[in-house]
Design a protein around this motif. Structure first.
Motif, short mmCIF file in Angstrom:
data_model
loop_
_atom_site.label_atom_id
_atom_site.label_comp_id
_atom_site.label_asym_id
_atom_site.label_seq_id
_atom_site.Cartn_x
_atom_site.Cartn_y
_atom_site.Cartn_z
N ARG A 36 0.83 -1.22 0.00
CA ARG A 36 0.00 0.00 0.00
C ARG A 36 0.85 1.26 0.00
NH1 ARG A 36 -3.22 -2.51 4.92
NH2 ARG A 36 -4.34 -4.16 3.83
N ASN A 37 2.13 1.13 0.41
CA ASN A 37 2.99 2.30 0.56
C ASN A 37 3.89 2.57 -0.65
OD1 ASN A 37 2.32 2.93 3.41
ND2 ASN A 37 3.22 0.94 3.79
N TYR A 38 3.98 1.59 -1.56
CA TYR A 38 4.91 1.71 -2.68
C TYR A 38 4.20 2.06 -3.99
CZ TYR A 38 9.43 0.22 -0.82
OH TYR A 38 10.63 0.17 -0.15
N PRO A 39 4.56 3.17 -4.63
CA PRO A 39 4.07 3.43 -5.99
C PRO A 39 4.67 2.40 -6.96
CG PRO A 39 4.99 5.42 -4.99
CD PRO A 39 5.38 4.27 -4.11
N LEU A 40 3.92 2.08 -7.99
CA LEU A 40 4.39 1.10 -8.98
C LEU A 40 5.71 1.51 -9.60
CD1 LEU A 40 1.12 0.10 -10.89
CD2 LEU A 40 2.54 -1.37 -9.46
N LYS A 41 5.87 2.81 -9.86
CA LYS A 41 7.07 3.30 -10.52
C LYS A 41 8.33 2.98 -9.72
CE LYS A 41 8.94 7.37 -12.84
NZ LYS A 41 8.74 8.82 -13.15
N ILE A 42 8.26 3.16 -8.40
CA ILE A 42 9.42 2.88 -7.55
C ILE A 42 9.70 1.38 -7.51
CG2 ILE A 42 10.30 2.96 -5.18
CD1 ILE A 42 9.01 5.64 -4.82
N LEU A 43 8.65 0.58 -7.42
CA LEU A 43 8.84 -0.88 -7.40
C LEU A 43 9.52 -1.36 -8.68
CD1 LEU A 43 5.41 -2.04 -5.91
CD2 LEU A 43 7.65 -2.22 -4.80
N MET A 44 9.06 -0.86 -9.81
CA MET A 44 9.65 -1.26 -11.09
C MET A 44 11.11 -0.83 -11.16
SD MET A 44 7.34 -2.91 -12.78
CE MET A 44 8.00 -2.91 -14.44
N ASP A 45 11.40 0.37 -10.64
CA ASP A 45 12.76 0.88 -10.66
C ASP A 45 13.68 0.02 -9.78
OD1 ASP A 45 14.74 2.63 -11.47
OD2 ASP A 45 14.41 4.02 -9.81
N ILE A 46 13.20 -0.35 -8.60
CA ILE A 46 13.98 -1.21 -7.70
C ILE A 46 14.31 -2.54 -8.37
CG2 ILE A 46 13.91 -2.56 -5.55
CD1 ILE A 46 12.16 -0.27 -4.38
N LEU A 47 13.30 -3.15 -8.99
CA LEU A 47 13.50 -4.46 -9.63
C LEU A 47 14.42 -4.37 -10.84
CD1 LEU A 47 9.90 -5.91 -9.30
CD2 LEU A 47 11.96 -6.79 -8.22
#
Length: 335
Positions: free
Chosen positions: A289-300
């Protein structure tokens, strides 16, 4: 053991059994696929099927004759397995292969050369091997075992029959573990089958690897405290602590990637079906709930780049510092 005991590689085995049945065995093969999916075992079973004295109607070796027994013990004079020395297969090893290959089989119809981790061949070794693959004796079979085709010379690839090995489903791995391991709890088998990520070999190594689970628990506890925008003046102290405590770097990175993939699965698809860290489902759902999709994709994306960086001996501190900054979203705040 026989072909029927190899889990999840029905398509590959069907191709190999047909070649035995029709007596159309290629002189060179590439077995390609992830670690622990059965490539080497299949190569040995294939060799048994070529030479077995009592092969059955399904083109499977009997596993009892003298030929099968020697191959099982890997003491057959016509079976040669070449492995990397200090992470490299060098030209001297391939030159030795070329000398050996001139001698006809001692006992069997075919002699076989299995080059394990063939993607670790030096360029000189690859060019030397190419000469043999171009004009092999009719009694020789060469099998190159590798994770990916990319590191191999195109000229080698073009002269080999490629056999693809797929990842094993977590359900198949779970069933195998429960059948093979006495008193294994189903919940434990479920978690290990998912952490193995398609590798039977890895699933069995995890069964007794307490260090892995201790490290995983510490790391996931730490990752569960990280949120975008949640950082303080001590961020670089935290990074240093994380780096100095990290051991077994490749496994650590795999854990990090699986964690953020799980968060992304919950965030984007709202499904729990393919979650790897199934024992942490409640925490993962909360964090999503706390992570925007953009940041998750960037991390991966960056985590997968790091896997390549590590092969090139890039400074671990620098790449992990940047990964940490991505985890807390600091790069976005600085833009």
């Amino acid at each position: 053991m026989s072909f029927k005991d190899i889990v999840g590689q029905e398509k590959a085995i069907k191709i190999l059994k047909k070649s035995v049945q029709e007596n159309r065995i290629s002189s060179s093969y590439i077995f390609v696929g992830n670690k622990g999916v059965g490539k080497k075992i299949t190569a040995l079973e294939f060799y048994k099927a070529m030479n077995c004295l009592n092969i059955n109607k399904n083109n499977e070796a009997c596993d009892n004759c003298e030929v099968c027994s020697k191959i099982n013990r890997q003491c057959c004079p016509d079976l040669k397995i070449i492995k990397p020395i200090k992470d490299l297969i060098k030209i001297e090893q391939i030159r030795e292969l070329r000398k050996d290959i001139e001698i006809k089989p001692f006992e069997n119809k075919k002699e076989i050369y299995i080059i394990d981790q063939a993607d670790q061949m030096t360029l000189e070794a690859s060019n030397c091997l190419l000469k043999t693959i171009e004009e092999p004796p009719d009694y020789v079979v060469i099998i190159l075992i590798c994770l990916k085709l990319d590191p191999l010379l195109l000229t080698i690839i073009s002269r080999c029959q490629i056999i693809n090995f797929r990842l094993i489903s977590s359900l198949q791995i779970k069933k195998l573990l429960l059948n093979k391991i006495n008193n294994l709890k189903e919940e434990r088998a479920e978690l290990i089958s998912k952490l193995a990520q398609g590798s039977i070999g890895k699933s069995f190594s995890l069964l007794s690897d307490k260090e892995y689970f201790n490290q995983r628990e510490k790391l996931l506890e730490h990752l569960a405290t990280i949120f975008p925008g949640k950082y303080d003046p001590h961020i670089f102290i935290n990074i240093e602590k994380m780096i100095t405590e990290i051991d077994r770097m490749e496994e650590t990175l795999e854990i990090i990637i699986s964690w953020y993939r799980d968060i992304l699965m919950i965030k984007k698809l709202g499904t729990q079906k393919n979650i790897i860290n199934s024992d942490k489902l409640e925490v993962i759902s909360e964090i999503s709930r706390n992570y925007p999709l953009k940041i998750l994709m960037d991390i991966l994306d960056y985590s997968e780049q790091i896997q390549e960086y590590l092969k090139k001996n890039v400074n671990k501190h620098l790449v992990l510092e940047r990964l940490y900054l991505k985890m807390v979203g600091l790069e976005y705040c600085l833009k």
